[in-house]
Design an enzyme around this catalytic site. Sequence first.
Site, mmCIF file in Angstrom:
data_model
loop_
_atom_site.group_PDB
_atom_site.id
_atom_site.type_symbol
_atom_site.label_atom_id
_atom_site.label_comp_id
_atom_site.label_asym_id
_atom_site.label_seq_id
_atom_site.Cartn_x
_atom_site.Cartn_y
_atom_site.Cartn_z
ATOM 1 N N SER A 169 3.412 5.611 -4.619
ATOM 2 C CA SER A 169 2.464 5.468 -5.598
ATOM 3 C C SER A 169 1.768 5.906 -6.695
ATOM 4 O O SER A 169 0.809 5.520 -6.966
ATOM 5 C CB SER A 169 1.357 4.407 -4.534
ATOM 6 O OG SER A 169 0.055 5.279 -3.239
ATOM 7 N N LYS A 177 -7.947 1.670 -1.698
ATOM 8 C CA LYS A 177 -8.389 1.746 -2.941
ATOM 9 C C LYS A 177 -8.591 1.554 -3.690
ATOM 10 O O LYS A 177 -9.451 1.666 -4.606
ATOM 11 C CB LYS A 177 -6.416 2.227 -3.834
ATOM 12 C CG LYS A 177 -5.195 2.855 -2.603
ATOM 13 C CD LYS A 177 -3.992 2.459 -3.347
ATOM 14 C CE LYS A 177 -3.357 3.423 -2.802
ATOM 15 N NZ LYS A 177 -1.979 3.312 -2.622
#
Length: 809
Positions: free
Chosen positions: A677, A720
């Site tokens: 990611s 996140k």
Amino acid sequence: MSETVLEETKSIPVVPLRGGAVFPGITTTISIGRRASLTAAQTAVDRGGDLLVLVQYDADIEDPATKDLVPIGVLATVRDILRSPHMGVQMLLELRHRVRFHNLESTEPYLEGSYTDLPDTDDVEDSILLNKAIAYLEQYAEAIGEANQQVMSTTRSKATQGELADYIAGLLNLPFDVELELLTTLNGSERLALVTNHLEQELRITEIRNKIQQDARANTDKAQREYMLREQMRAIRKELGEEGEDFIENLRQKIEVAGMPQDTHDHALKELKRLEYQGQQSAESSVIRTYLEWLVDLPWQTATVDNLDIHHVREVLDEDHFGLEDVKERIVEYVAVRKLAGTQMRGAIINLNGPPGVGKTSIATSVANAMGREMVRISLGGVRDEAEIRGHRRTYIGAIPGRIIRALRDAKTRNPVIVLDEIDKVGADWRGDPSSALLEVLDPEQNHSFTDHYLEVPFDLSQVIFITTSNQLNTIPLPLLDRMETITMPGYIEDEKVAIANGYLLKKQLLGHGIRDVAIEISEEALRKIVRHHTREAGVRQLERKIGSIVRKLAVKVAGGESGPFEVTVDDVAVFLGPDKFSFGTAEEKDEIGVVTGLAVSGHGGDTLSIEVSLSEGSGHITMTGSLGDVMRESAQAALTYARANARSLGLEPSVFDKVNMHIHVPEGAVPKDGPSAGIGMATAIISAFTRRPVRRDVAMTGEVTLRGKVLPIGGLKAKTIAAHRAGIGTVLLPMGNAQDIPELPERIRKDLTLIPVSHLDKVLEIALLEAEERPFSVNKDATGELEMPVPPMNGSSTREQPVRAAKW
């Protein structure tokens, strides 16, 4: 061997023996099984009685030839042929002396062969060897209980060493190879030495065997004597009225009232009979008694009554914990279905996954309190032995049941809440894999008949609520993870931490430090400063410690005579806790070229990390540092390939990539980092470094990138975005595939952050990159012939302190 021929070669009927040998000097009977042998014996009787007895090497040969027979035989006289319906045909033989067999002259209708007589040669008469052999024989006969005065008299009457050796050999049960050696040895003293050695060995073996039997008999006699004495003592106590509690009857009564299933009940009674037969003094009795005590102590039918009031359950959960709506909703659903379905519904199996300090273990305690159930906690961190789950078999000394059965015994109910803490940290070694044993425990289709190795009878776990906790899912075996319903607890945002501190943590610390009645208040601004500048975590453990530190300092004042009230303001935080430990705000201090703020998630929650790219004159070499894993390195290669493939659209000369060296670095090099990611972050940093366009410092991003520039979905979005919010980021770029996850984010996150889903890298560059302040890299050369390169500014580095933890991109 020297031989003297005494007579000429003679022909005589032959009887071959199978599986054994005979020796001269005795009269014995030999069974006849072959028709040819019977005919030979009958012929010998008709001719006067002489018969040659030979030995076959191989007992399986039915019709032996000359080569199959031992060359040394025994000349015998047939005294009689006996026939019996039970014993068959036997002949009575007087074995006279050894002869040398030459060959078979005929085989029909019986065997007839030739032989010559042999002398029996003895060395010098050895009286010591003679006396030794006789003494050993007397001891051996006495040891086996077959001492016979006539046999011993016959033994002493033997005139030579050879005759004594043959006589003793005929009395002993010797191995076949030893018999052949004695038969073919013509020297009498040598034969006696062989027999004596074997007799000595047999004597030692017999003495050891007798000692073992004697010890066993003594132990048996002792046990019988103790049993009789115990029965007499019981009768005496009964007459005196002092019989006391009979533990056998006590166990039998406990078995009857334990409520065991029928098969288990029958098994327990069978073990009780064994215990009664063994007696209390037997070594086995303590093992059986401990086993039965475990069986009767288990809650086979005992269960607590669930509190199925949904409103009460919700109130208790809200009182103990702030937030955690997903977990609370799942528990309320279970209570509602249990209220409707009754006991037909099986227990829930829930896995709470999240970073440390978010309340995974404590919520399980609240669940038990809300439903009125007992709660038992089992820590699985570092467990490597399968027997910890299933128990040890009773054959081992000190064997006990596994932790599941022990937890039920401690809870004293068959439907407790069992918390399996740190299930992601279960290990495995040569003693077995505990996670494989948990497959049965956590499977609703199997745990209704869970069998512990120690108990060896099934126990129903279907009414137990299992709540497991973990910090990460990738270390849990997939078959085990598939059996659990996972609820993610990513962490708390700032407002939640402030609310938890005011509503829970401060009260807990005041109570723990003995100043519950003292008026102490910490302002909201002070709590926010503690959260922002003195802690950096997904949970609230560090926050609780910091509040505890403030409360202790106030406790000193109370102990010194001050009575309060006390109010801690934002200015007092530095006095109590010292200078700020962490910075708060954007991840970077200014907009920089080649520096991108990425988002990562680990077992400790989400966090922000910088991705730095620096260029220098060279030949296209790429360096990657910062403890990057293979997947992350591949993401960097994919990002660079996209930049090279789209160089002209980015305003770059394609050849520039071969004229410079590129260094990609992710700070906190001691922390391993991996995952796909970081793809769009690396691509943005690389393109920013080549195009000289600064990256907005208030933008963070996460997403996997393909060679065509597509942005693919990622995991851990909630953790996140919480990390981005904690760091003061204003805009988060996320994959379009994660847009459906946005409604599940906390309301404050959705309100304070600008969440922009993107599907292609072009959109990322459009949002994240500012206008270039310098011209891009080119392949033009100056007057000296050197490559023209704009001097990149020094990359800014974060001065904030961060805890060391592994990051998963």
